[in-house]
Design an enzyme around this catalytic site. Sequence first.
Site, PDB file in Angstrom:
ATOM      1  N   SER A   8     -20.918  -9.588  -9.119  1.00 46.14           N
ATOM      2  CA  SER A   8     -20.019  -9.758  -7.974  1.00 46.14           C
ATOM      3  C   SER A   8     -19.214 -11.044  -8.157  1.00 46.14           C
ATOM      4  O   SER A   8     -18.477 -11.163  -9.127  1.00 46.14           O
ATOM      5  CB  SER A   8     -20.826  -9.752  -6.670  1.00 46.14           C
ATOM      6  OG  SER A   8     -19.992  -9.592  -5.560  1.00 46.14           O
ATOM      7  N   ASP A  48     -18.015   1.371  -4.567  1.00 45.29           N
ATOM      8  CA  ASP A  48     -18.213  -0.020  -4.169  1.00 45.29           C
ATOM      9  C   ASP A  48     -17.181  -0.419  -3.114  1.00 45.29           C
ATOM     10  O   ASP A  48     -15.981  -0.281  -3.318  1.00 45.29           O
ATOM     11  CB  ASP A  48     -18.083  -0.932  -5.395  1.00 45.29           C
ATOM     12  CG  ASP A  48     -18.597  -2.341  -5.137  1.00 45.29           C
ATOM     13  OD1 ASP A  48     -18.663  -2.752  -3.970  1.00 45.29           O
ATOM     14  OD2 ASP A  48     -18.928  -3.016  -6.125  1.00 45.29           O
ATOM     15  N   HIS A  99     -21.837  -1.057  -4.263  1.00 45.45           N
ATOM     16  CA  HIS A  99     -21.954  -2.426  -4.751  1.00 45.45           C
ATOM     17  C   HIS A  99     -23.354  -2.743  -5.269  1.00 45.45           C
ATOM     18  O   HIS A  99     -23.519  -3.531  -6.191  1.00 45.45           O
ATOM     19  CB  HIS A  99     -21.588  -3.389  -3.617  1.00 45.45           C
ATOM     20  CG  HIS A  99     -21.294  -4.782  -4.075  1.00 45.45           C
ATOM     21  ND1 HIS A  99     -20.238  -5.090  -4.912  1.00 45.45           N
ATOM     22  CD2 HIS A  99     -21.901  -5.966  -3.811  1.00 45.45           C
ATOM     23  CE1 HIS A  99     -20.203  -6.390  -5.138  1.00 45.45           C
ATOM     24  NE2 HIS A  99     -21.210  -6.929  -4.483  1.00 45.45           N
TER      25      HIS A  99
END
Length: 697
Positions: A547, A632, A667
């Site tokens: 991320s 995501d 995600h």
Amino acid sequence: MRPHAVTAPHGAERDDGYYWLRDDKRENPDVLAYLQAENAYADSVLAPLKGVQDRLYDEIVGRIKQDDSSVPYRERGWWYYSRFESGKDYPIHARRQDGDGVDALSIQQANDAGDFAGEQVLLDVNRLAEGKDYYQVGAWEVSQDNRLLAYAEDLNGRRQYTVRFIDLETGQTLPDAVAGVSPNLVWADDNKTLFYVENDPDTLLTKRVKKHVLGTPAGADAQVYEEQDDSFYMGVGRTRDDRFICIVVDSTVSNEMRCAPAADPREFTVLAPRERDVEYDADHLGDRWVIRTNADGATNFKLVTAPTGSTSRADWQDLVAHDEAVFIEDFALFDGFLAVSERSDALERIRLRKFDDSGADGSEEYVKADEPAYSMGLSANPESDSDWLRYGYTSLTTPATTYELNVKTGERRQLKQQPVPGYDPSQYVTERVWAPARDGSTRIPVTLVYRKGFQKDGTAPLLQYGYGSYGMSMDPGFSATSVSLLDRGVVYAIAHIRGGQEMGRKWYEDGKLLNKVNTFTDFIDVTDFLVKEGYAAPDRVAAYGGSAGGLLVGAVANMAPEKYDVILSQVPFVDVATTMLDPSIPLTTNEYDEWGNPEQKEFYDYIVRYSPYDNLEAKAYPAMFVGTGLWDSQVQYWEPAKYIARLRDLNTGERPVVFRTNMEAGHGGKSGRFRRFREQAEMYAFMLDQLGVADTP
């Protein structure tokens, strides 16, 4: 490549030839074919490593007690816990009624023995997930009378949840359903009204608090509050004493709470009006609010109190003063004491402040730790009238452990330590070292772990992990997956770089906005230090981030590709300028105070200077393993897809680049505990091969 101009309001323009890979609906056949082709290429590159991957997976799964359960906690006459069954991916959430001889330890012993008599299953997530490629229960809440259950489910990983309801007395699933919400639920005292947060269907921002009355259509749900400022997130919750339901809105630099009596939640009153650069979060017990805040120059936060009816900061009185060397992270209120979670010198600790019989402040003490580098934090403590504080403890060598400490007698008892079959902690060593930053005055904390017998002779392979954003501290915690690396001679290091909050609020401020590059140079400086000190060979270093940590390793790959042999990057935020120029993308508006708003030229110029996608150039790059999820909602799949496409065109090196897209995930990757381990084993097999590490532990 297909020319596409991305413009900023101040006139700056960039040509983004890979913009065509963006498909908000995930339906474009050309885009899907491209992603599938990348997956097919990944399969071919990784095929020779299938045996290594399988061995890693078997080792990781072998360290998991498959029928494990969590430590039960008591609330309103019931003991709640979650447990797994052997071979199954998802948890079972359950409870047992309180009674004579029933406590956390007795329930754990029964669970360990497979004795589930008297158990009431709330949610069997394995059953709910049957036939689904992805499934997650994001939150569940039991009504105040213990009769009803509300839970939020996600079917694709995009974090758009649907709330469903169960009558716990009959086991019947009720017909009510509320779609398009965040996993954030609160029951009112009437046991029929549920408060929830509705998402914007396009940006996924938390926009409105609504209330659903059981038995009525969701379309008729009344709106309680709407947030007009898209830089704020929103949540709902109950106070410690259950007296109030509170709506909380948070931005990067400001907070605001409005609360209503849980018995009659019709009118929500602001506790203190929002003010830029003033953050606060509050809880209520007895006749006062206790508030954590950075107001009045308390950079590292302090605790203040206010009377129950207060609506102004003028009423705030200091309870725990600000300390420039101590960052206050959290607190928990009890009838007889206050527990404060804080950190100093990049280590966590818990401070206990006891009250005397009159309720006045009394003595203070700290919960003791046993290792030089560890993580310690408050655990589930739902009942304020207890003398026992429950907290969690872990390190890179110590599996997650839950303790209870009697604040009156000093007795400490271990409730549970994460079972890790076949693991012997005495065979591993953890260290805390300090690496000098290139500015000559900053020292960067680094936590290391390696197998006993390791020699600092400059020949070992190193996996260095970092994050460095949002003020999130990457504290050292045990990982069953890392043991397979340590057993193969890999040194594992966490670089506690600026942008996190390990060293207090200033550590965060020095790694955000126009200081963001410090995050990347700190990571590189840690690598240089560890190589210089003999912890790693200069040609056997891997960097790992996910991320915002993917932004980190992407920037590092551009700035110092020669220092890393392999980059591991999961769901990476790599196209900062384009994303931050598009307010329709989830997270963008909330993060102007994290990265800067590129609609302002000063921030645009700075972001373009480090954005990984924009700084790819014709040179040799390390080997890379990049992963993403098609659904995501945090970092859209097209960021890493575009990044890889441009990298393939510019990379002059010969090291392999693998791009893996989970077509059913978001995600957090695939749902289910075993599927995730398979993904990690695949990534680690690639890394070990690139570092020249023998497969034999």
